[in-house]
Design a protein around this motif. Structure first.
Motif, PDB file in Angstrom:
ATOM      1  N   ILE A  32       6.183   9.586   2.960  1.00 30.13           N
ATOM      2  CA  ILE A  32       7.605   9.235   3.053  1.00 30.13           C
ATOM      3  C   ILE A  32       7.792   7.748   3.366  1.00 30.13           C
ATOM      4  O   ILE A  32       8.712   7.094   2.866  1.00 30.13           O
ATOM      5  CB  ILE A  32       8.280  10.092   4.144  1.00 30.13           C
ATOM      6  CG1 ILE A  32       8.312  11.551   3.679  1.00 30.13           C
ATOM      7  CG2 ILE A  32       9.703   9.606   4.436  1.00 30.13           C
ATOM      8  CD1 ILE A  32       8.670  12.532   4.768  1.00 30.13           C
ATOM      9  N   ASP A  33       6.893   7.187   4.176  1.00 34.62           N
ATOM     10  CA  ASP A  33       7.145   5.850   4.720  1.00 34.62           C
ATOM     11  C   ASP A  33       6.906   4.700   3.736  1.00 34.62           C
ATOM     12  O   ASP A  33       7.739   3.799   3.623  1.00 34.62           O
ATOM     13  CB  ASP A  33       6.267   5.626   5.964  1.00 34.62           C
ATOM     14  CG  ASP A  33       6.471   6.728   6.990  1.00 34.62           C
ATOM     15  OD1 ASP A  33       7.608   7.205   7.110  1.00 34.62           O
ATOM     16  OD2 ASP A  33       5.502   7.119   7.646  1.00 34.62           O
ATOM     17  N   SER A  34       5.760   4.730   3.067  1.00 31.93           N
ATOM     18  CA  SER A  34       5.432   3.536   2.271  1.00 31.93           C
ATOM     19  C   SER A  34       6.400   3.254   1.105  1.00 31.93           C
ATOM     20  O   SER A  34       6.655   2.075   0.836  1.00 31.93           O
ATOM     21  CB  SER A  34       3.979   3.550   1.815  1.00 31.93           C
ATOM     22  OG  SER A  34       3.562   4.826   1.439  1.00 31.93           O
ATOM     23  N   GLN A  57       3.873   6.177  15.437  1.00 31.53           N
ATOM     24  CA  GLN A  57       4.296   7.392  14.718  1.00 31.53           C
ATOM     25  C   GLN A  57       3.179   8.418  14.612  1.00 31.53           C
ATOM     26  O   GLN A  57       3.401   9.613  14.754  1.00 31.53           O
ATOM     27  CB  GLN A  57       4.805   7.014  13.323  1.00 31.53           C
ATOM     28  CG  GLN A  57       5.544   8.128  12.643  1.00 31.53           C
ATOM     29  CD  GLN A  57       5.780   7.808  11.181  1.00 31.53           C
ATOM     30  OE1 GLN A  57       4.930   8.048  10.344  1.00 31.53           O
ATOM     31  NE2 GLN A  57       6.939   7.260  10.885  1.00 31.53           N
ATOM     32  N   ARG A  73      -8.831   2.677   6.358  1.00 34.67           N
ATOM     33  CA  ARG A  73      -7.729   1.702   6.271  1.00 34.67           C
ATOM     34  C   ARG A  73      -8.262   0.275   6.144  1.00 34.67           C
ATOM     35  O   ARG A  73      -7.690  -0.555   5.451  1.00 34.67           O
ATOM     36  CB  ARG A  73      -6.853   1.755   7.524  1.00 34.67           C
ATOM     37  CG  ARG A  73      -6.092   3.023   7.709  1.00 34.67           C
ATOM     38  CD  ARG A  73      -4.821   3.038   6.860  1.00 34.67           C
ATOM     39  NE  ARG A  73      -4.072   4.245   7.159  1.00 34.67           N
ATOM     40  CZ  ARG A  73      -4.326   5.429   6.611  1.00 34.67           C
ATOM     41  NH1 ARG A  73      -5.274   5.546   5.711  1.00 34.67           N
ATOM     42  NH2 ARG A  73      -3.629   6.492   6.957  1.00 34.67           N
ATOM     43  N   PHE A 116      -4.419   4.560  -3.145  1.00 33.98           N
ATOM     44  CA  PHE A 116      -5.800   5.041  -3.058  1.00 33.98           C
ATOM     45  C   PHE A 116      -5.764   6.560  -3.150  1.00 33.98           C
ATOM     46  O   PHE A 116      -5.181   7.219  -2.280  1.00 33.98           O
ATOM     47  CB  PHE A 116      -6.427   4.592  -1.735  1.00 33.98           C
ATOM     48  CG  PHE A 116      -6.517   3.087  -1.632  1.00 33.98           C
ATOM     49  CD1 PHE A 116      -7.626   2.403  -2.099  1.00 33.98           C
ATOM     50  CD2 PHE A 116      -5.451   2.352  -1.104  1.00 33.98           C
ATOM     51  CE1 PHE A 116      -7.687   1.012  -2.026  1.00 33.98           C
ATOM     52  CE2 PHE A 116      -5.511   0.963  -1.023  1.00 33.98           C
ATOM     53  CZ  PHE A 116      -6.635   0.292  -1.486  1.00 33.98           C
ATOM     54  N   ASP A 140      -3.760  13.392  -1.050  1.00 34.25           N
ATOM     55  CA  ASP A 140      -4.232  12.059  -1.399  1.00 34.25           C
ATOM     56  C   ASP A 140      -5.500  11.848  -0.592  1.00 34.25           C
ATOM     57  O   ASP A 140      -6.036  12.779   0.012  1.00 34.25           O
ATOM     58  CB  ASP A 140      -3.170  10.979  -1.160  1.00 34.25           C
ATOM     59  CG  ASP A 140      -2.922  10.708   0.312  1.00 34.25           C
ATOM     60  OD1 ASP A 140      -3.404  11.488   1.154  1.00 34.25           O
ATOM     61  OD2 ASP A 140      -2.238   9.718   0.617  1.00 34.25           O
ATOM     62  N   CYS A 141      -5.985  10.639  -0.594  1.00 38.81           N
ATOM     63  CA  CYS A 141      -7.262  10.444   0.083  1.00 38.81           C
ATOM     64  C   CYS A 141      -7.123  10.650   1.589  1.00 38.81           C
ATOM     65  O   CYS A 141      -8.117  10.831   2.278  1.00 38.81           O
ATOM     66  CB  CYS A 141      -7.794   9.057  -0.235  1.00 38.81           C
ATOM     67  SG  CYS A 141      -6.786   7.771   0.460  1.00 38.81           S
ATOM     68  N   CYS A 142      -5.876  10.620   2.106  1.00 39.24           N
ATOM     69  CA  CYS A 142      -5.710  10.742   3.560  1.00 39.24           C
ATOM     70  C   CYS A 142      -6.067  12.140   4.056  1.00 39.24           C
ATOM     71  O   CYS A 142      -6.418  12.319   5.211  1.00 39.24           O
ATOM     72  CB  CYS A 142      -4.279  10.448   3.962  1.00 39.24           C
ATOM     73  SG  CYS A 142      -3.820   8.800   3.533  1.00 39.24           S
ATOM     74  N   LEU A 145       0.869  -1.186   0.000  1.00 39.94           N
ATOM     75  CA  LEU A 145       0.000   0.000   0.000  1.00 39.94           C
ATOM     76  C   LEU A 145       0.896   1.223   0.000  1.00 39.94           C
ATOM     77  O   LEU A 145       1.633   1.474   0.958  1.00 39.94           O
ATOM     78  CB  LEU A 145      -0.906   0.006   1.244  1.00 39.94           C
ATOM     79  CG  LEU A 145      -2.039  -1.020   1.198  1.00 39.94           C
ATOM     80  CD1 LEU A 145      -1.606  -2.354   1.760  1.00 39.94           C
ATOM     81  CD2 LEU A 145      -3.256  -0.486   1.958  1.00 39.94           C
ATOM     82  N   ILE A 146       0.837   1.953  -1.098  1.00 40.89           N
ATOM     83  CA  ILE A 146       1.777   3.068  -1.252  1.00 40.89           C
ATOM     84  C   ILE A 146       1.003   4.370  -1.352  1.00 40.89           C
ATOM     85  O   ILE A 146       0.161   4.545  -2.214  1.00 40.89           O
ATOM     86  CB  ILE A 146       2.749   2.809  -2.425  1.00 40.89           C
ATOM     87  CG1 ILE A 146       3.616   4.022  -2.705  1.00 40.89           C
ATOM     88  CG2 ILE A 146       2.053   2.376  -3.695  1.00 40.89           C
ATOM     89  CD1 ILE A 146       4.894   3.672  -3.400  1.00 40.89           C
ATOM     90  N   SER A 147       1.295   5.266  -0.396  1.00 42.70           N
ATOM     91  CA  SER A 147       0.453   6.446  -0.231  1.00 42.70           C
ATOM     92  C   SER A 147       0.992   7.680  -0.943  1.00 42.70           C
ATOM     93  O   SER A 147       0.250   8.610  -1.184  1.00 42.70           O
ATOM     94  CB  SER A 147       0.366   6.778   1.252  1.00 42.70           C
ATOM     95  OG  SER A 147       1.643   7.179   1.701  1.00 42.70           O
ATOM     96  N   GLY A 203       3.555   0.921   5.374  1.00 43.42           N
ATOM     97  CA  GLY A 203       4.680   1.706   5.887  1.00 43.42           C
ATOM     98  C   GLY A 203       4.472   2.116   7.332  1.00 43.42           C
ATOM     99  O   GLY A 203       5.050   3.109   7.775  1.00 43.42           O
ATOM    100  N   SER A 255      -3.012   6.855  14.086  1.00 36.71           N
ATOM    101  CA  SER A 255      -3.584   5.637  13.506  1.00 36.71           C
ATOM    102  C   SER A 255      -2.678   4.420  13.700  1.00 36.71           C
ATOM    103  O   SER A 255      -3.046   3.318  13.350  1.00 36.71           O
ATOM    104  CB  SER A 255      -3.835   5.849  12.015  1.00 36.71           C
ATOM    105  OG  SER A 255      -2.629   6.213  11.390  1.00 36.71           O
ATOM    106  N   GLN A 256      -1.504   4.631  14.257  1.00 35.72           N
ATOM    107  CA  GLN A 256      -0.544   3.531  14.321  1.00 35.72           C
ATOM    108  C   GLN A 256      -0.254   3.035  15.734  1.00 35.72           C
ATOM    109  O   GLN A 256       0.866   2.664  16.061  1.00 35.72           O
ATOM    110  CB  GLN A 256       0.741   3.932  13.584  1.00 35.72           C
ATOM    111  CG  GLN A 256       0.456   4.162  12.106  1.00 35.72           C
ATOM    112  CD  GLN A 256       1.615   4.698  11.315  1.00 35.72           C
ATOM    113  OE1 GLN A 256       2.747   4.708  11.787  1.00 35.72           O
ATOM    114  NE2 GLN A 256       1.357   5.156  10.112  1.00 35.72           N
TER     115      GLN A 256
END
Ligand code: ATP
Ligand code: MG
Length: 408
Positions: free
Chosen positions: A188-190, A292, A265, A209, A343-345, A183-185, A287, A295-296
């Motif tokens: 930086i992380d994914s 962090q 998610r 997404f 993005d959708c986030c 899943l690539i957003s 990612g 949501s994590q």
């Protein structure tokens, strides 16, 4: 005067015993693909190394920079190939001696891997060493930690001479460890998480997404640029671009605001798992890094994870942001990921997101949503773009409504 060459050393592949030949072959194919836009005279296997012989010697810097980014490559030595004639390899040794810039001390490390060459390793060392002492009388020979080490390797019918050696990313060649869906957003992380899997030999299929049609498709361009930045690693076979804005809008209007992100998610993972089945991939990748962002948390990770059966790999779970940023800079994704693009986030974000979501609350919130129909609808209208990855095998049969997007 001599041919310019890159000698590729590997490490982990060398530990693979009887499977070694297939790993070497995989790496060779990946190198050919990564160097497709360069003219080469030869890319081949020679005695525990892989060899690239360049057509245009002045491209050696670029070619070796690309090779260093290919998973499976432990080190790249750039140097010269010449005939098994002492005057030729002594001349090449002069070039190697001055190739790494100013130096005071040096040593020669000469080897022959074929006993059909009459001069043995010890004699070769003496011969080349004496020549270089005469060539650079003001420099000193030093056996331990010299500034320059001139390697002279007699392999089959040629001699390979080099002093410049750089460290590559290491790991295993893409295609030697199966396929994952990442899943690539566009953050930086994914991309870093995806790259970590490439480095362990996995072919990576991305799923992004985007907020389309509720936002522009800007984030899709960011993700496409990320895929190009990671091209030398050669791990992205395909990326699916999923317009997600309308589903988020419904979730936002019908579900408790604090659970929104978790519900987005959960839907993302459901879609990613269906894509993984279609692609015959064996794991999902995210990612996430523990704690962090809101949501994590472990509770939220569990609430999201519970909707899929497939393993979800989180290669960054124990990494902190600065480490991730360092890697992102090194692999060339940091600047692209830092570009602002909705993005959708960024769409329909709640004021105070839940940090300790419970699975039952998520399930209750989803009761009124026709999630299965949504996932079917998304699967029926998949949009995707393919990237050069020799190890990638596309699904034999795609859903009828699926469409390949034009290259950006
Ligand atoms: P990233 O830097 O990867 O965006 P993040 O720190 O912003 O991560 P989250 O927004 O919580 O963290 O996302 C966690 C993970 O969920 C991401 O690393 C990614 O794998 C996945 N993800 C989030 N948003 C998307 C998206 N729009 N498309 C695909 N995957 C996403
Ligand atoms: Mg993000």
């Amino acid at each position: 005067m001599f041919e310019r060459i890159c000698l590729v050393h590997y490490h982990e592949i060398g530990l693979k015993g009887r499977n070694r030949a297939s790993f070497e072959h995989r790496l060779l194919m990946n190198m050919e693909a990564a160097l497709a836009s360069y003219e080469t005279d030869e890319i081949s296997r020679i005695s525990g190394h892989l060899l690239v012989v360049l057509k245009h010697g002045d491209q050696i810097g670029e070619v070796s920079r690309i090779l260093l980014q290919i998973p499976g490559v432990a080190r790249v030595s750039s140097g010269w190939r010449c005939a098994r004639e002492p005057e030729q390899y002594c001349k090449a040794a002069e070039l190697a001696l001055v190739d790494c810039g100013p130096y005071q001390t040096f040593k020669v490390d000469a080897r022959r891997s074929n006993t059909d060459y009459p001069i043995n390793s010890m004699e070769l060392n003496q011969l080349v060493g004496a020549h270089l002492c005469a060539f650079a009388p003001d420099k000193k020979v030093q056996m331990k930690d010299p500034d320059v080490k001139v390697h002279v390797n007699v392999i089959q019918g040629s001699v390979y001479v080099y002093s410049r050696t750089e460290r590559g990313v290491g790991g295993l060649p893409v295609g030697s460890a199966g396929k994952v869906v990442s899943l690539i957003s566009g953050g930086i992380d994914s991309p870093v998480a995806s790259w970590r899997l490439m480095k362990r030999g996995a072919v990576v299929v991305g799923v992004h997404f985007s907020g389309r049609p509720q936002t522009s498709d800007a984030s899709e361009y960011v993700v496409d640029d990320l895929a190009h930045a990671l091209a030398p690693a050669g791990g992205f076979g395909r990326i699916y671009y999923v317009p997600f804005g309308n589903y988020q809008k419904i979730i936002a209007s019908e579900c408790p605001p604090n659970l929104r992100i978790i519900l987005y998610r959960r839907l993302m993972l459901r879609v990613a798992e269906r894509i993984a089945w279609l692609e015959k991939a064996k794991a999902l990748v995210t990612g996430e890094s523990l704690g962090q962002v809101a949501s994590q948390t472990l509770e939220n990770i569990m609430a999201v994870n519970s909707v899929v059966k497939m393993p979800v790999l989180r290669p960054l779970i124990g990494a902190d942001k600065l480490e991730i940023i360092d890697t992102a800079k090194r692999i060339g994704t940091f600047e692209i990921s830092s570009r602002p693009a909705d993005d959708c986030c960024t769409l329909f974000m709640p004021r105070s997101p839940e940090t300790h979501a419970r699975i039952v609350d998520c399930e209750r919130a989803e009761e009124g949503l026709d999630l299965d129909a949504w996932v079917d609808e998304i699967m029926e209208h998949l949009e995707y773009r393919d990237y050069p990855c020799p190890a990638y095998r596309a699904p034999k049969k795609m859903p009828e409504g699926a469409k390949a997007l034009d290259a950006c």
